[in-house]
Scaffold this active site. Sequence first.
Site, PDB file in Angstrom:
ATOM      1  N   GLU A  66       5.289   1.124  -5.336  1.00 11.69           N
ATOM      2  CA  GLU A  66       5.091   1.471  -3.935  1.00 11.69           C
ATOM      3  C   GLU A  66       6.285   1.066  -3.083  1.00 11.69           C
ATOM      4  OE1 GLU A  66       3.683   0.784   0.300  1.00 11.69           O
ATOM      5  OE2 GLU A  66       4.629  -0.572  -1.133  1.00 11.69           O
ATOM      6  N   ASP A 126       2.458  -9.157  -0.484  1.00  9.70           N
ATOM      7  CA  ASP A 126       2.565  -7.705  -0.421  1.00  9.70           C
ATOM      8  C   ASP A 126       2.878  -7.200  -1.827  1.00  9.70           C
ATOM      9  OD1 ASP A 126       3.062  -5.057   0.250  1.00  9.70           O
ATOM     10  OD2 ASP A 126       4.949  -5.476   1.271  1.00  9.70           O
ATOM     11  N   ASP A 131       3.743  -3.927  -7.443  1.00  6.80           N
ATOM     12  CA  ASP A 131       5.160  -4.273  -7.383  1.00  6.80           C
ATOM     13  C   ASP A 131       5.509  -5.043  -6.126  1.00  6.80           C
ATOM     14  OD1 ASP A 131       4.711  -1.768  -5.970  1.00  6.80           O
ATOM     15  OD2 ASP A 131       6.883  -1.592  -5.784  1.00  6.80           O
TER      16      ASP A 131
END
Length: 410
Positions: A174, A140, A80
Site C-alpha cells: 500500500e 501504519d 507493509d
Amino acid sequence: MSAKERFLKYVTIDTQSEENSGTYPSTAKQKDLLCLLVEELKALGLSDAAMDEHGYVTATLEACGADADAPVMGLIAHVDTSPDMSGAGVKPRELMYNGGDIVLNQEQNIVMRASDFPVLEGFKGKHLIVTDGTTLLGGDDKAGIAEIMGLLELYAADGSIRHPKIRVAFTPDEEVGAGTDFFDVKKFGADFAYTVDGGVLGEIEYENFNAASVFVTVKGRNIHPGSAKNKMLNSLLIFQEFNSMLPPTEIPSATENYEGFYHLNELSGNVEQTGAHYILRDHDAGVFAARKQRVEKICDYLNDKYGSGTVKAEITDSYYNMKEKIQPHIHLVDNARKAMEACGVVPAVIPIRGGTDGARLSFEGLPCPNLCTGTANMHGRFEFTCSEDMQSIVSVLKELMSYYIHAPQK
C-alpha cells in the site's frame, strides 16, 4: 491476546515495501507477516484463510444472527511499512505519557519534543508505544491489523455476538501505491468495506487526494568548464530553474486540510543529466488537472529556451478522490460516526492528506471509507501508537459491525 500484544509482535517483523522493485509484493519479507496472519486467522476459526500468489491474505467469518439479506462487510489493512524509513529491528516500548518531551534514544539524543508535535497534548494520561528513534514503528498499518484481529478474537471468544458475514483482507505494498494492483473485488465478495488505516482516535475519512507521480528528466551537455562558454548545458541548473517555477508555498510543509501541493521526493544528477521525482496532490479534480498542466507548461517553456528534449516530465495518475464513490453510500460514514459515539469516542470526519487502498477499491466498485488506528507521526522515527486507543477501536469495530446485521441500507 489483546490488540496491543498482537501489535507488539507484528511491529518486530520487517515488512518495508520498496518502490520500483519489479516484483509483487515489492519485497519478499512482507510475506513473513502475511504467512503469520494466515495461521492466526485459522486459529481464530476462519478456516478458509489463505494467501494467494500476489500476497493477498483473505479470510471469511460467517455471519452470526444476521438476516439472510444482510450485507457482506469487508475489513482491510496493509502489512507493509513506508520506504521513507527503516522498518528493520524495530524496538517498541510502552510508556505512560504525562506530558513534555519523550526521550526515545538518550545515547543518540533522539527526542520527541512536545513543541514539535502538539498532537502529544491529547495523549496525556495514556500509554504510548514508541521506538528507540532509529526506525519507524509500523503503526501504519500494523495497528489496523492488530485491531481487526482483536475484533475477530472477540467473536471467537463469544459466539453469541451478532455480526454480518465479514470478509477480511490484509494487503501488501500500500505504501508504494500498489496495494490493490491485483486485488479481485468481485472474488473478495464484500458489498461494502472499511480500511482501518487512519490516524488518531476518532478520525473517519472518505475524502482523499487525487494523486499523480511525476518523473522529471533534464538532459544537459557536459564539457570541460575551462572551455564551456556557450557550449555547456548544466542539467542541475536547468532543474533548479524548473523547480523555481513551481509555487514555493504549495509544498507539504506549507499546506494543510484541503490544500494540495507539489512535493519533490527524490533528486539525483550531474551536469549531463538530472532526474527528479515529484508527487502531486489535490482534493479538487480541476485543480489537480491544473497542477499537471503547469508541469507540462514549464517543460514546454524550458524546451523552447534550451532546445527540444531538454526537459521531459512523465506524469502518471496514482489514485483519485473517493468522495464521489462514497457519497451515494454515505450511511457507511454515518454508521462509523454513530459507532464511535456509542463507544464514547468523539468522531472527526476529516479529509485524508494522502490515500489508502480504499480509494482505489472505491473506484473498483467496493465503497470503502477509512477508519482510525490510534497512530500518529507516521512514516518516521517519531511515530507512536496509543495502547488504550487501540482497544477503543476494537470496541468501535464491534459496534459498527452490529449495524450491518439487517438488509442493506440505501
